[in-house]
Design a protein around this motif. Structure first.
Motif, PDB file in Angstrom:
ATOM      1  N   ALA A  22     -25.683  -7.837  -0.396  1.00 36.83           N
ATOM      2  CA  ALA A  22     -24.598  -7.199   0.340  1.00 36.83           C
ATOM      3  C   ALA A  22     -24.800  -5.694   0.289  1.00 36.83           C
ATOM      4  CB  ALA A  22     -23.254  -7.572  -0.273  1.00 36.83           C
ATOM      5  N   HIS A  23     -24.657  -5.047   1.425  1.00 41.38           N
ATOM      6  CA  HIS A  23     -24.767  -3.593   1.469  1.00 41.38           C
ATOM      7  C   HIS A  23     -23.629  -2.986   0.661  1.00 41.38           C
ATOM      8  CE1 HIS A  23     -24.650   0.496   3.130  1.00 41.38           C
ATOM      9  NE2 HIS A  23     -25.945   0.308   3.311  1.00 41.38           N
ATOM     10  N   GLY A  24     -23.903  -1.898  -0.013  1.00 48.20           N
ATOM     11  CA  GLY A  24     -22.900  -1.254  -0.862  1.00 48.20           C
ATOM     12  C   GLY A  24     -21.614  -0.907  -0.136  1.00 48.20           C
ATOM     13  N   SER A  25     -21.689  -0.657   1.149  1.00 54.06           N
ATOM     14  CA  SER A  25     -20.494  -0.286   1.903  1.00 54.06           C
ATOM     15  C   SER A  25     -19.591  -1.478   2.213  1.00 54.06           C
ATOM     16  CB  SER A  25     -20.892   0.399   3.213  1.00 54.06           C
ATOM     17  OG  SER A  25     -21.573  -0.511   4.058  1.00 54.06           O
ATOM     18  N   VAL A  26     -20.097  -2.699   2.032  1.00 58.88           N
ATOM     19  CA  VAL A  26     -19.302  -3.886   2.365  1.00 58.88           C
ATOM     20  C   VAL A  26     -19.170  -4.888   1.226  1.00 58.88           C
ATOM     21  CG1 VAL A  26     -19.863  -3.734   4.818  1.00 58.88           C
ATOM     22  CG2 VAL A  26     -21.267  -5.176   3.330  1.00 58.88           C
ATOM     23  N   GLU A  27     -19.896  -4.711   0.152  1.00 59.74           N
ATOM     24  CA  GLU A  27     -19.960  -5.736  -0.885  1.00 59.74           C
ATOM     25  C   GLU A  27     -18.619  -6.065  -1.535  1.00 59.74           C
ATOM     26  OE1 GLU A  27     -22.625  -4.556  -3.980  1.00 59.74           O
ATOM     27  OE2 GLU A  27     -21.381  -2.879  -4.603  1.00 59.74           O
ATOM     28  N   ALA A  28     -17.674  -5.136  -1.481  1.00 58.46           N
ATOM     29  CA  ALA A  28     -16.374  -5.386  -2.112  1.00 58.46           C
ATOM     30  C   ALA A  28     -15.208  -5.144  -1.154  1.00 58.46           C
ATOM     31  CB  ALA A  28     -16.217  -4.524  -3.354  1.00 58.46           C
ATOM     32  N   HIS A  29     -15.490  -4.980   0.142  1.00 59.45           N
ATOM     33  CA  HIS A  29     -14.357  -4.728   1.036  1.00 59.45           C
ATOM     34  C   HIS A  29     -13.505  -5.984   1.171  1.00 59.45           C
ATOM     35  CE1 HIS A  29     -16.847  -5.623   4.965  1.00 59.45           C
ATOM     36  NE2 HIS A  29     -16.809  -6.652   4.163  1.00 59.45           N
ATOM     37  N   SER A  30     -12.216  -5.788   1.493  1.00 61.84           N
ATOM     38  CA  SER A  30     -11.295  -6.923   1.540  1.00 61.84           C
ATOM     39  C   SER A  30     -10.217  -6.679   2.586  1.00 61.84           C
ATOM     40  CB  SER A  30     -10.646  -7.134   0.167  1.00 61.84           C
ATOM     41  OG  SER A  30      -9.701  -6.117  -0.084  1.00 61.84           O
ATOM     42  N   LEU A  31      -9.273  -7.585   2.639  1.00 64.64           N
ATOM     43  CA  LEU A  31      -8.139  -7.423   3.553  1.00 64.64           C
ATOM     44  C   LEU A  31      -7.291  -6.215   3.183  1.00 64.64           C
ATOM     45  CD1 LEU A  31      -6.898 -11.069   4.190  1.00 64.64           C
ATOM     46  CD2 LEU A  31      -8.310  -9.618   5.643  1.00 64.64           C
ATOM     47  N   ASN A  32      -7.323  -5.805   1.926  1.00 62.30           N
ATOM     48  CA  ASN A  32      -6.577  -4.612   1.507  1.00 62.30           C
ATOM     49  C   ASN A  32      -7.002  -3.384   2.308  1.00 62.30           C
ATOM     50  OD1 ASN A  32      -4.977  -5.822  -0.448  1.00 62.30           O
ATOM     51  ND2 ASN A  32      -6.511  -5.550  -2.037  1.00 62.30           N
ATOM     52  N   ASP A  33      -8.267  -3.325   2.671  1.00 63.31           N
ATOM     53  CA  ASP A  33      -8.783  -2.196   3.448  1.00 63.31           C
ATOM     54  C   ASP A  33      -8.202  -2.161   4.860  1.00 63.31           C
ATOM     55  OD1 ASP A  33     -10.467  -1.737   1.232  1.00 63.31           O
ATOM     56  OD2 ASP A  33     -12.018  -3.011   2.100  1.00 63.31           O
ATOM     57  N   LEU A  34      -7.685  -3.274   5.319  1.00 62.09           N
ATOM     58  CA  LEU A  34      -7.139  -3.371   6.676  1.00 62.09           C
ATOM     59  C   LEU A  34      -5.625  -3.285   6.697  1.00 62.09           C
ATOM     60  CD1 LEU A  34      -9.356  -6.246   8.128  1.00 62.09           C
ATOM     61  CD2 LEU A  34      -9.702  -3.773   8.323  1.00 62.09           C
ATOM     62  N   ASP A  35      -5.025  -3.049   5.555  1.00 64.53           N
ATOM     63  CA  ASP A  35      -3.572  -2.939   5.431  1.00 64.53           C
ATOM     64  C   ASP A  35      -2.868  -4.228   5.884  1.00 64.53           C
ATOM     65  OD1 ASP A  35      -1.430  -1.441   4.510  1.00 64.53           O
ATOM     66  OD2 ASP A  35      -0.880  -0.816   6.533  1.00 64.53           O
ATOM     67  N   VAL A  36      -3.459  -5.352   5.538  1.00 60.67           N
ATOM     68  CA  VAL A  36      -2.846  -6.652   5.815  1.00 60.67           C
ATOM     69  C   VAL A  36      -1.930  -6.980   4.645  1.00 60.67           C
ATOM     70  CG1 VAL A  36      -3.311  -9.118   6.106  1.00 60.67           C
ATOM     71  CG2 VAL A  36      -4.780  -7.428   7.212  1.00 60.67           C
ATOM     72  N   LYS A  37      -0.655  -7.215   4.941  1.00 59.77           N
ATOM     73  CA  LYS A  37       0.344  -7.479   3.904  1.00 59.77           C
ATOM     74  C   LYS A  37       0.966  -8.852   4.114  1.00 59.77           C
ATOM     75  CE  LYS A  37       0.114  -3.292   2.195  1.00 59.77           C
ATOM     76  NZ  LYS A  37      -1.121  -3.054   1.518  1.00 59.77           N
ATOM     77  N   VAL A  38       0.758  -9.728   3.162  1.00 61.29           N
ATOM     78  CA  VAL A  38       1.316 -11.079   3.234  1.00 61.29           C
ATOM     79  C   VAL A  38       2.837 -10.987   3.163  1.00 61.29           C
ATOM     80  CG1 VAL A  38       1.359 -13.351   2.157  1.00 61.29           C
ATOM     81  CG2 VAL A  38      -0.745 -12.002   2.116  1.00 61.29           C
ATOM     82  N   GLN A  39       3.505 -11.658   4.071  1.00 64.61           N
ATOM     83  CA  GLN A  39       4.964 -11.649   4.110  1.00 64.61           C
ATOM     84  C   GLN A  39       5.522 -12.443   2.922  1.00 64.61           C
ATOM     85  OE1 GLN A  39       6.560  -9.891   6.725  1.00 64.61           O
ATOM     86  NE2 GLN A  39       4.442  -9.246   6.962  1.00 64.61           N
ATOM     87  N   ALA A  40       6.545 -11.914   2.276  1.00 64.94           N
ATOM     88  CA  ALA A  40       7.132 -12.541   1.092  1.00 64.94           C
ATOM     89  C   ALA A  40       7.774 -13.887   1.398  1.00 64.94           C
ATOM     90  CB  ALA A  40       8.164 -11.605   0.466  1.00 64.94           C
ATOM     91  N   ASP A  41       8.186 -14.119   2.641  1.00 69.23           N
ATOM     92  CA  ASP A  41       8.857 -15.376   2.969  1.00 69.23           C
ATOM     93  C   ASP A  41       7.902 -16.484   3.410  1.00 69.23           C
ATOM     94  OD1 ASP A  41       8.206 -14.138   5.347  1.00 69.23           O
ATOM     95  OD2 ASP A  41      10.104 -14.599   6.335  1.00 69.23           O
ATOM     96  N   GLU A  42       6.595 -16.233   3.355  1.00 67.65           N
ATOM     97  CA  GLU A  42       5.623 -17.286   3.685  1.00 67.65           C
ATOM     98  C   GLU A  42       5.629 -18.343   2.580  1.00 67.65           C
ATOM     99  OE1 GLU A  42       4.192 -17.507   6.489  1.00 67.65           O
ATOM    100  OE2 GLU A  42       3.896 -15.494   7.264  1.00 67.65           O
ATOM    101  N   GLU A  43       5.306 -19.561   2.934  1.00 67.01           N
ATOM    102  CA  GLU A  43       5.203 -20.634   1.944  1.00 67.01           C
ATOM    103  C   GLU A  43       4.137 -20.265   0.910  1.00 67.01           C
ATOM    104  OE1 GLU A  43       5.279 -24.767   3.475  1.00 67.01           O
ATOM    105  OE2 GLU A  43       5.288 -23.746   5.413  1.00 67.01           O
ATOM    106  N   PRO A  44       4.300 -20.724  -0.337  1.00 69.58           N
ATOM    107  CA  PRO A  44       3.349 -20.352  -1.396  1.00 69.58           C
ATOM    108  C   PRO A  44       1.890 -20.680  -1.072  1.00 69.58           C
ATOM    109  CG  PRO A  44       5.313 -21.312  -2.370  1.00 69.58           C
ATOM    110  CD  PRO A  44       5.453 -21.474  -0.880  1.00 69.58           C
ATOM    111  N   CYS A  84      -2.757 -26.763   9.829  1.00 68.51           N
ATOM    112  CA  CYS A  84      -2.922 -25.795   8.734  1.00 68.51           C
ATOM    113  C   CYS A  84      -3.631 -24.534   9.219  1.00 68.51           C
ATOM    114  CB  CYS A  84      -3.699 -26.422   7.582  1.00 68.51           C
ATOM    115  SG  CYS A  84      -2.803 -27.716   6.712  1.00 68.51           S
ATOM    116  N   VAL A  85      -4.685 -24.702   9.993  1.00 66.45           N
ATOM    117  CA  VAL A  85      -5.430 -23.560  10.517  1.00 66.45           C
ATOM    118  C   VAL A  85      -4.539 -22.721  11.425  1.00 66.45           C
ATOM    119  CG1 VAL A  85      -7.305 -22.921  12.101  1.00 66.45           C
ATOM    120  CG2 VAL A  85      -7.721 -24.559  10.256  1.00 66.45           C
ATOM    121  N   PHE A  86      -3.792 -23.370  12.282  1.00 68.67           N
ATOM    122  CA  PHE A  86      -2.894 -22.637  13.177  1.00 68.67           C
ATOM    123  C   PHE A  86      -1.847 -21.866  12.374  1.00 68.67           C
ATOM    124  CE2 PHE A  86       0.942 -22.322  15.805  1.00 68.67           C
ATOM    125  CZ  PHE A  86       0.436 -21.549  16.838  1.00 68.67           C
ATOM    126  N   ARG A  87      -1.245 -22.514  11.398  1.00 69.16           N
ATOM    127  CA  ARG A  87      -0.223 -21.848  10.583  1.00 69.16           C
ATOM    128  C   ARG A  87      -0.804 -20.665   9.810  1.00 69.16           C
ATOM    129  NH1 ARG A  87       3.043 -25.917   7.231  1.00 69.16           N
ATOM    130  NH2 ARG A  87       4.292 -24.045   6.861  1.00 69.16           N
TER     131      ARG A  87
END
Length: 173
Positions: A22-44, A84-87
């Protein structure tokens, strides 16, 4: 290489004799880098599945998610897995992931058709078969394997090249 090192781990071991790096610029990137925030009311289970970690995750639908074959077709679908995929896709979009960053892949055209039919908005994720996604990549990939049967037949999963293509389309999750 283009993806997080955890996504690359299995294909690297199974198909590439540990030659991928993995290139150093991508080896640890994640959804956090995209400001994706899981909604608190989603099912566990949805919260866990779309959280930034773990980066790679397999979900088991149990014995209820059984494959079916479409009438007059050689293609398969799995209604529970498609649901499941759709949800999950809807939860990711609600969490702030742009539709252009999400891909849904299945080896079976009937599964692709079923999932596509549920999207009514014009701006939806790219949904294609494994072959249709070759050469493409997205930040997040939801992969629907479909096959689940008492005979333990794997179908497309026995073609390791196609399995490799499916698994290696994701950059971050």
């Amino acid at each position: 290489y283009r993806m997080h090192k955890a996504i690359m781990a299995f294909p690297n071991e199974a198909f590439y004799e540990e030659q991928l790096k993995a290139h150093g610029s991508v080896e640890a990137h994640s959804l956090n880098d995209l400001d994706v925030k899981v909604q608190a009311d989603e099912e566990p289970w949805i919260q866990k599945a779309i959280a930034p970690a773990p980066v790679s995750l397999f979900l088991y639908t149990g014995n209820e998610g059984i494959e079916e074959q479409a009438p007059r077709s050689y293609s398969y679908f799995n209604a529970l897995e498609a649901t499941c995929v759709f949800r999950l896709s809807q939860a990711l979009l609600r969490a702030g992931l742009p539709a252009a960053d999400l891909g849904i892949i299945s080896p079976y055209q009937e599964q692709v058709r079923l999932i596509k039919d549920w999207f009514d908005q014009p701006n939806h994720p790219e949904i294609k078969t494994v072959d249709g996604f070759q050469g493409r990549e997205k930040n997040v990939i939801l992969l629907s394997f479909v096959r689940s049967n008492s005979q333990k037949q794997l179908g497309f999963l026995t073609d390791y090249r196609r399995l490799n293509v499916a698994i290696t389309r994701a950059r971050r999750k």
